[in-house]
Scaffold this motif. Structure first.
Motif, PDB file in Angstrom:
ATOM      1  N   MET A  95       2.629   1.362  -0.763  1.00  0.00           N
ATOM      2  CA  MET A  95       1.225   0.996  -1.033  1.00  0.00           C
ATOM      3  C   MET A  95       1.015  -0.302  -2.021  1.00  0.00           C
ATOM      4  O   MET A  95       0.203  -1.132  -1.953  1.00  0.00           O
ATOM      5  N   ASP A  96       2.150  -0.534  -2.800  1.00  0.00           N
ATOM      6  CA  ASP A  96       2.229  -1.914  -3.374  1.00  0.00           C
ATOM      7  C   ASP A  96       2.366  -2.963  -2.411  1.00  0.00           C
ATOM      8  O   ASP A  96       1.691  -4.071  -2.713  1.00  0.00           O
ATOM      9  N   GLU A  97       3.341  -2.751  -1.388  1.00  0.00           N
ATOM     10  CA  GLU A  97       3.022  -3.910  -0.182  1.00  0.00           C
ATOM     11  C   GLU A  97       1.699  -3.992   0.129  1.00  0.00           C
ATOM     12  O   GLU A  97       1.482  -5.405   0.330  1.00  0.00           O
ATOM     13  N   ALA A  98       1.127  -3.121   0.786  1.00  0.00           N
ATOM     14  CA  ALA A  98      -0.327  -3.270   1.246  1.00  0.00           C
ATOM     15  C   ALA A  98      -1.201  -3.851   0.005  1.00  0.00           C
ATOM     16  O   ALA A  98      -2.096  -4.808   0.653  1.00  0.00           O
ATOM     17  N   MET A  99      -0.897  -3.518  -1.099  1.00  0.00           N
ATOM     18  CA  MET A  99      -1.974  -4.141  -2.172  1.00  0.00           C
ATOM     19  C   MET A  99      -1.817  -5.610  -2.243  1.00  0.00           C
ATOM     20  O   MET A  99      -2.507  -6.390  -2.686  1.00  0.00           O
ATOM     21  N   ASN A 100      -0.354  -5.868  -2.197  1.00  0.00           N
ATOM     22  CA  ASN A 100      -0.105  -7.260  -2.084  1.00  0.00           C
ATOM     23  C   ASN A 100      -0.611  -8.202  -1.053  1.00  0.00           C
ATOM     24  O   ASN A 100      -0.988  -9.393  -1.167  1.00  0.00           O
ATOM     25  N   LYS A 101      -0.724  -7.591  -0.126  1.00  0.00           N
ATOM     26  CA  LYS A 101      -1.143  -8.328   1.132  1.00  0.00           C
ATOM     27  C   LYS A 101      -2.658  -8.505   0.989  1.00  0.00           C
ATOM     28  O   LYS A 101      -3.141  -9.681   1.199  1.00  0.00           O
ATOM     29  N   VAL A 102      -3.357  -7.346   0.320  1.00  0.00           N
ATOM     30  CA  VAL A 102      -4.824  -7.519   0.255  1.00  0.00           C
ATOM     31  C   VAL A 102      -5.261  -8.664  -1.134  1.00  0.00           C
ATOM     32  O   VAL A 102      -5.856  -9.642  -0.772  1.00  0.00           O
TER      33      VAL A 102
END
Length: 130
Positions: A95-102
């Motif tokens: 989730m952290d990785e996905a949020m960083n992408k966003v």
């Protein structure tokens, strides 16, 4: 795995809602989710709107295409064989990785909009001199 917009289409299908009504309820245009547009990025605002309206949808699934589409009754992601083998921190890391992408995508959008604003301000200045 499918793209984010394809997963959004799966939500409408899973809920048994016509695509026109589904997208109208979200304030989106269905045209942005079909044809070539289906492969373009989805804004974080749009993702937030979807997850707010359909809070039973798992954010990890929507953002990354992993895990289950729906949360369980406790609001957690529904377990799958894949998730049961993972350490508890794996989903948080994903989730952290996905949020960083966003966040990175939003920062890029901001930089692009800042350049556009500067260009427009120069044009205004040029027009004011005339």
């Amino acid at each position: 795995m499918s793209g984010v917009k394809e997963r959004v289409l799966l939500i409408a299908e899973s809920k048994g809602i016509s695509k026109a009504i589904f997208f109208e309820g979200l304030g989106f245009s269905y045209a942005n989710f079909k044809g070539v547009q289906k492969f373009s990025a989805l804004s974080s605002d749009a993702m937030i709107a979807i997850l707010t309206k359909y809070n039973d949808i798992c954010p990890t699934w929507l953002l990354m295409g992993t895990g289950e589409m729906y949360r369980n009754s406790n609001g957690d992601e529904r377990g799958s064989l894949e998730h049961s083998k993972q350490r508890p921190d794996d989903n948080a890391i994903k989730m952290d990785e996905a949020m960083n992408k966003v966040i990175n995508a939003l920062e890029l959008t901001i930089r692009t909009q800042e350049k556009t604003i500067l260009a427009l301000e120069k044009q205004i200045g040029f027009l004011e001199k005339e």
